[in-house]
Write an enzyme that holds these catalytic residues in place. Structure first.
Site, short mmCIF file in Angstrom:
data_model
loop_
_atom_site.label_atom_id
_atom_site.label_comp_id
_atom_site.label_asym_id
_atom_site.label_seq_id
_atom_site.Cartn_x
_atom_site.Cartn_y
_atom_site.Cartn_z
N HIS A 1 0.85 -1.20 0.00
CA HIS A 1 0.00 0.00 0.00
C HIS A 1 0.88 1.23 0.00
O HIS A 1 1.96 1.23 0.57
CB HIS A 1 -0.92 0.01 1.24
CG HIS A 1 -2.04 1.00 1.11
ND1 HIS A 1 -1.94 2.30 1.53
CD2 HIS A 1 -3.29 0.85 0.60
CE1 HIS A 1 -3.09 2.92 1.28
NE2 HIS A 1 -3.93 2.07 0.72
N GLU B 1 -7.96 -4.89 -0.17
CA GLU B 1 -8.57 -5.60 -1.29
C GLU B 1 -8.58 -7.12 -1.08
O GLU B 1 -9.41 -7.82 -1.64
CB GLU B 1 -7.83 -5.28 -2.59
CG GLU B 1 -7.69 -3.81 -2.93
CD GLU B 1 -9.00 -3.12 -3.21
OE1 GLU B 1 -10.06 -3.68 -2.89
OE2 GLU B 1 -8.96 -2.00 -3.74
#
Ligand code: ACO
Length: 374
Positions: free
Chosen positions: A258, A313
């Site tokens: 991320h 996700e």
């Protein structure tokens, strides 16, 4: 006065590609604490909100700063014009395009005035699930279904999508996903919404722009690719070899890493808890958890200096599959969730508005002239 030989002035002010590390605003809506893996909406940690709240309560919190225990937000009915605009689209349209079209039509017929209000935010957030569900039916040759005002947004969306009420577990799981996806600071789509609002444009235009930004694969996320990745891996026994091969080819593992989080993404932790409560994906989840353990170990070996942890996700894929949504609706379902955050930022922008207009450093040719012009 500048003459033909005057070069562009030297501009040595700091420049950060992608605005990385640049503070471009101030907010009281959410804290994204990447180093410590915390996401906090108006002071409340995301895990606590998901365990104890509903999307309606979280949306009110984001819009007003108040915790409204009795908050209820039902899906809104669509006007004939909005339905006609969805019917006019090719069945093959991207669901994000359909959602953007519906919001645009709503904006054209209601002309929401500037400055944006909480009432406008509620209206647009309530309209979006009805619009997406209507398009999902129209593209299959089915008629849209009118919303049931007794249902909350997540349950109401599933009802309008499928034509029957979802069981409590699935509706609750989608509501949890909506809370987790509601807000995340100055991401690209939220920043887009604020830039549009800062010109004194209306909330529908801001949300249309935000949807456009979210449609890009770098932002709209990778949950459907997580699904394909786990399908390819197939069993926990295959995971180590599959991951070694993928990393050796220089590929990225979907659902890991991320830009902001260096610790485990708190949204992934919250959604993992939700997924563990869903009986219908127990086998899928066993595979996902086993693959996650191996992936984290392999990523730590590959990049010991750069923490690469599970992102939102990874477990979004599990939850949305368990809810029964087709993977091509995953990005637009993310947009339904983010509607509360986008509109909260629109309201915050109008409260202390200043046109957002950064500078750009010119690196093109020095001043020159057309043949025969001087
Ligand atoms: N798998 C393997 N290696 C990775 C991964 C990954 N998932 N993510 C980053 N890396 C490596 C990169 O290869 C790079 O290594 P190098 O320095 O040896 O070249 C290093 O980590 C840094 O990568 P960057 O691209 O600079 O990291 P950035 O912070 O910009 O990337 C991103 C963030 C795009 C999310 C990235 O981690 C990624 O591509 N992940 C996989 C896709 C994914 O899961 N996307 C969903 C993100 S969450 C969301 O959008 C809501």
């Amino acid at each position: 006065m500048a003459d033909a030989t005057t070069p562009a002035p030297v501009d040595d002010r700091p420049y950060s590609p992608g605005l990385e590390g640049v503070i471009a605003g101030e907010t009281t809506i959410a804290l994204v604490d990447g180093n410590n893996g915390r996401l906090i909406y108006r002071g409340y940690p995301i895990g606590e909100l998901v365990r104890n709240g509903t999307y309606a309560q979280v949306a009110e919190l984001l819009w007003t700063g108040e915790w409204v225990a009795q908050a209820h937000l039902a899906c809104a009915p669509l006007s004939d014009r909005v339905i006609a605009s969805l019917r006019n689209l090719p069945a093959s349209s991207h669901p994000m395009d359909a959602l953007r079209t519906a919001i645009s039509t709503w904006g054209a017929e209601t002309s929401p005035p500037w400055p944006a209000t909480v009432e406008q935010a509620r209206a647009i957030t309530a309209l979006a699930p009805s619009a997406l569900a209507a398009f999902a039916r129209i593209r299959q040759g089915l008629d849209p279904i009118a919303p049931d005002p007794s249902l909350g947004l997540a349950a109401g969306f599933l009802y309008q999508l499928n034509g029957s009420r979802a069981d409590e577990g699935r509706a609750r799981a989608l509501d949890a996903y909506f809370m987790v996806g509601a807000e995340h600071g100055f991401n690209a789509s939220t920043f887009t919404a604020r830039v549009i609002t800062a010109t004194r444009s209306d909330i529908a235009s801001a949300v249309c722009g935000a949807i456009g930004a979210l449609k890009g694969p770098l932002h709209g996320g990778a949950p459907s690719e997580v699904v394909s990745q786990l399908h390819e891996i197939g069993t926990p026994e295959n995971a180590a070899a599959w991951i070694d091969d993928a990393l050796a080819r220089g590929e990225r593992l979907m659902g890991f890493g991320h830009r902001v989080y260096r610790a485990y993404d708190p949204r992934a932790a919250a959604l993992r808890e939700v997924a563990e409560g869903m009986g219908n994906i127990a086998e899928w989840l066993r595979l996902a958890v086993a693959v996650e353990d191996i992936a984290l170990q392999k990523l730590a070996e590959k990049s010991p200096d750069r923490p690469l942890k599970t992102n939102v996700e990874y477990y979004t894929a599990a939850v949305l599959q368990g809810v029964g949504l087709p993977p091509d609706l995953f990005p637009s379902t993310f947009a339904l969730a983010r509607m509360a955050g986008w509109t909260a930022h629109v309201i915050e922008q109008v409260a202390a508005n200043r046109l957002i207009r950064p500078d750009v450093r010119y690196i093109g040719p020095s001043e020159r002239h057309l043949p025969g012009a001087v």
